[in-house]
Scaffold this motif. Sequence first.
Motif: not given
Length: 280
Positions: A7, A9, A14, A36-38, A40-45
């Motif tokens: 990833t 940014t 992202r 899946s993790d990537a 989720d992490e982007a959506d939460a950042d």
Amino acid sequence: MTAPLRTETEDGVRSIVLCRAKEYNTITPALRDALSDAIDEADADPDVRVMLLRAEGPAFCAGYGLDWSSEYQAAEDASGRVWDSAADYRLMSQFVRVYQKLWYAAKPTIAAVHGWCVAGGTDLVLCADLVVAADDAVFGYPPARVWGTPTTAMWVYRLGFQQAKRYLLTGDEIPGPKAAEIGLALECVPAADLHDHATALARRMARLPGNQLEMLKLLCNQQAENMGMASTRTLGTLFDGVARHTQEGRDFVERMRTAGVRQAVRERDDPFGDYGSRPR
């Protein structure tokens, strides 16, 4: 083990980059979990407003890795047990839920597609909000000919009834320019310009307030939800399992086991003269 993606940014965007280049970014359980993790992490950042999915190598995604997936079914068939449709649905739903994260993420998602984007690769990419295609991109669902149905079932929502049926009832490939013409992709640009063009679009979106982006995406997506997307997706995932366990589907797996994946796929596509059987 090399990570299946990385990833980056910049300017509120992202980038999620598939990097199994030598394997044509084929889908594996490890890639599924990393994606899946990537997402989720982007959506939460809070510093991320838009996600851009792209890929390294000669293909965006050539579908599921037929090595591990065909071996899985061959072992299942050899077990002597009757096919367990509920277990199959649970397994495939693990992949479908990840692809759908591109659709259900609060933040807009863009896929920049070059090279092959076929079979399971389309299940993934058609869940993105926008698809930008390179002029060397090739889309399609060749397992429509044997051994599968689209699990995320996004074709009608993207193309309308007639175009979706036109390409699913033949499994024919769709070059990038044609994909843009029929609405599978937003637009088609020269392959050399794909990265810069898709990145510029993502950055332009990222200029809007995040809350505006989230509300507008949800407003647009709700139209498709009201058309019954969830039930269509359930049927697509169930039918995919059924198609893999018809007599023709089991014969295809056996042919892959005895003659090799490339030969079995070539025999499937030779009568149509496309994908790997396209005249050189």
